[in-house]
Design a protein around this motif. Structure first.
Motif, PDB file in Angstrom:
ATOM      1  N   ASP A 105      19.234  -0.256   1.066  1.00 32.24           N
ATOM      2  CA  ASP A 105      19.706  -1.204   0.058  1.00 32.24           C
ATOM      3  C   ASP A 105      18.662  -2.267  -0.255  1.00 32.24           C
ATOM      4  OD1 ASP A 105      22.546  -0.281  -0.208  1.00 32.24           O
ATOM      5  OD2 ASP A 105      22.561  -0.751   1.935  1.00 32.24           O
ATOM      6  N   LEU A 106      17.749  -2.464   0.684  1.00 34.74           N
ATOM      7  CA  LEU A 106      16.811  -3.567   0.563  1.00 34.74           C
ATOM      8  C   LEU A 106      15.590  -3.275   1.422  1.00 34.74           C
ATOM      9  CD1 LEU A 106      16.542  -6.562  -0.500  1.00 34.74           C
ATOM     10  CD2 LEU A 106      17.554  -7.269   1.681  1.00 34.74           C
ATOM     11  N   GLY A 161       0.839  -1.188   0.000  1.00 35.83           N
ATOM     12  CA  GLY A 161       0.000   0.000   0.000  1.00 35.83           C
ATOM     13  C   GLY A 161       0.872   1.235   0.000  1.00 35.83           C
ATOM     14  N   TYR A 162       0.275   2.362   0.333  1.00 37.27           N
ATOM     15  CA  TYR A 162       0.982   3.639   0.259  1.00 37.27           C
ATOM     16  C   TYR A 162       2.256   3.647   1.099  1.00 37.27           C
ATOM     17  CZ  TYR A 162       2.132   8.521   1.023  1.00 37.27           C
ATOM     18  OH  TYR A 162       2.820   9.714   1.123  1.00 37.27           O
ATOM     19  N   PHE A 163       2.152   3.246   2.365  1.00 36.75           N
ATOM     20  CA  PHE A 163       3.323   3.322   3.245  1.00 36.75           C
ATOM     21  C   PHE A 163       4.426   2.379   2.781  1.00 36.75           C
ATOM     22  CE2 PHE A 163       0.370   5.167   6.486  1.00 36.75           C
ATOM     23  CZ  PHE A 163       1.052   6.360   6.643  1.00 36.75           C
ATOM     24  N   HIS A 164       4.047   1.189   2.332  1.00 36.67           N
ATOM     25  CA  HIS A 164       5.082   0.261   1.854  1.00 36.67           C
ATOM     26  C   HIS A 164       5.758   0.808   0.601  1.00 36.67           C
ATOM     27  CE1 HIS A 164       7.183  -3.557   1.622  1.00 36.67           C
ATOM     28  NE2 HIS A 164       6.930  -3.565   0.328  1.00 36.67           N
ATOM     29  N   ASP A 165       4.993   1.443  -0.270  1.00 33.02           N
ATOM     30  CA  ASP A 165       5.585   2.043  -1.473  1.00 33.02           C
ATOM     31  C   ASP A 165       6.613   3.114  -1.110  1.00 33.02           C
ATOM     32  OD1 ASP A 165       3.987   0.448  -3.054  1.00 33.02           O
ATOM     33  OD2 ASP A 165       2.500   2.006  -3.474  1.00 33.02           O
ATOM     34  N   GLN A 166       6.349   3.853  -0.036  1.00 31.02           N
ATOM     35  CA  GLN A 166       7.272   4.912   0.371  1.00 31.02           C
ATOM     36  C   GLN A 166       8.608   4.350   0.860  1.00 31.02           C
ATOM     37  OE1 GLN A 166       6.383   8.188  -0.320  1.00 31.02           O
ATOM     38  NE2 GLN A 166       4.759   6.944  -1.237  1.00 31.02           N
ATOM     39  N   LEU A 167       8.598   3.132   1.368  1.00 31.27           N
ATOM     40  CA  LEU A 167       9.840   2.541   1.879  1.00 31.27           C
ATOM     41  C   LEU A 167      10.891   2.381   0.787  1.00 31.27           C
ATOM     42  CD1 LEU A 167       8.477  -0.217   4.307  1.00 31.27           C
ATOM     43  CD2 LEU A 167       9.024   2.191   4.779  1.00 31.27           C
ATOM     44  N   ALA A 168      10.444   2.140  -0.431  1.00 33.49           N
ATOM     45  CA  ALA A 168      11.381   1.982  -1.547  1.00 33.49           C
ATOM     46  C   ALA A 168      12.120   3.278  -1.865  1.00 33.49           C
ATOM     47  CB  ALA A 168      10.640   1.481  -2.785  1.00 33.49           C
ATOM     48  N   LYS A 169      11.585   4.410  -1.391  1.00 31.25           N
ATOM     49  CA  LYS A 169      12.169   5.714  -1.678  1.00 31.25           C
ATOM     50  C   LYS A 169      13.043   6.231  -0.527  1.00 31.25           C
ATOM     51  CE  LYS A 169       7.843   6.779  -4.105  1.00 31.25           C
ATOM     52  NZ  LYS A 169       6.660   7.668  -4.133  1.00 31.25           N
ATOM     53  N   ALA A 170      13.237   5.405   0.516  1.00 30.35           N
ATOM     54  CA  ALA A 170      13.896   5.877   1.732  1.00 30.35           C
ATOM     55  C   ALA A 170      15.412   5.729   1.706  1.00 30.35           C
ATOM     56  CB  ALA A 170      13.335   5.145   2.952  1.00 30.35           C
ATOM     57  N   GLY A 171      15.958   5.160   0.637  1.00 27.22           N
ATOM     58  CA  GLY A 171      17.413   5.108   0.486  1.00 27.22           C
ATOM     59  C   GLY A 171      18.086   3.863   1.013  1.00 27.22           C
TER      60      GLY A 171
END
Length: 244
Positions: A216-217, A204-214
């Motif tokens: 490595d995984l 969802g929205y919050f999980h999608d934001q994790l990919a943008k947090a810098g």
């Protein structure tokens, strides 16, 4: 005597996969308890709205709202509490977290992602303005720390600090021997990778934001897993027992 209706209340998401995962969780709850009336409800984004579901309960039927949420926060303390208060005979159960089984599930997701003991981990929760939510996340972090030797810090997607990007940046600096390194790193020899453990129920929205947090995984969310259905039923049973 009939068992009270279970209203399995999720946050709600516009992500089709996330919505499907939560619906599958409700199906899993019903499969574990044949005959239990498990109903769908949300506090945001999706329909049916919890208030409407509670208002539409059959006359004379009792119900337990089980939050398909990972910690106490605004939705539990305000939205769910208000809906329950509006209907005599209805109860609110505790949310799914914190629980040692969720820490074990997070550990499983980290292992599935190939995370080693040398990697630093950000335990990423959605976040809430309610301070009890952060207490719940810190308790979960304690359970996870019993299972792993990694450097682990908690961070939040919204309404609480540190933010996930800030926590990633701090651990990155530690790994590179910057200002945050040394004693605060707990003496762990960091291998340079920074990993986000997604303490979220579904995509969802919050999980999608994790990919943008810098990082490595980023690990997968908690669903799908049979553990969540088991915990939800335990929360339901505990609420019913307390009422009796």
């Amino acid at each position: 005597m009939n068992s009270p209706i279970m209203i399995a209340c999720a946050h709600g998401t516009s992500n089709p996969q996330g919505a499907a995962e939560v619906n599958a969780l409700r199906d899993a709850i019903a499969a574990l308890r044949p005959g239990l009336d498990v109903r769908e409800a949300y506090v945001d984004v999706q329909q049916p709205d919890l208030v409407d579901v509670v208002a539409g309960l059959p006359e004379g039927e009792s119900a337990v709202v089980v939050p398909l949420l990972l910690s106490v926060g605004y939705h539990v303390k305000v939205d769910i509490a208000r809906a329950v208060k509006s209907r005599p005979g209805s109860l609110a159960a505790a949310p799914l977290g914190p629980d040692p089984r969720l820490a074990a599930l997070l550990d499983q997701r980290l292992r599935e992602a190939g995370v080693t003991d040398r990697d630093a981990v950000v335990l990423a929760a959605a976040g809430s303005s309610n301070p009890n939510a952060a207490v719940s996340v810190e308790e979960l972090l304690g359970h996870l720390s019993e299972l792993r030797s990694n450097r682990i810090v908690a961070a939040y997607g919204a309404s609480a600090k540190p933010s996930v990007p800030d926590a990633v940046a701090m651990l990155r600096e530690e790994a590179e021997g910057g200002a945050g390194a040394g004693e605060s790193a707990g003496g762990v020899d960091l291998g340079g990778r920074v990993v986000i453990a997604s303490y979220l129920l579904a995509p969802g929205y919050f999980h999608d934001q994790l990919a943008k947090a810098g990082a490595d995984l980023v690990t997968a969310p908690l669903l799908p897993s049979p553990v969540l259905a088991e915990i939800a039923l335990e929360r339901y049973d505990a609420a019913v027992a307390a009422a009796r």
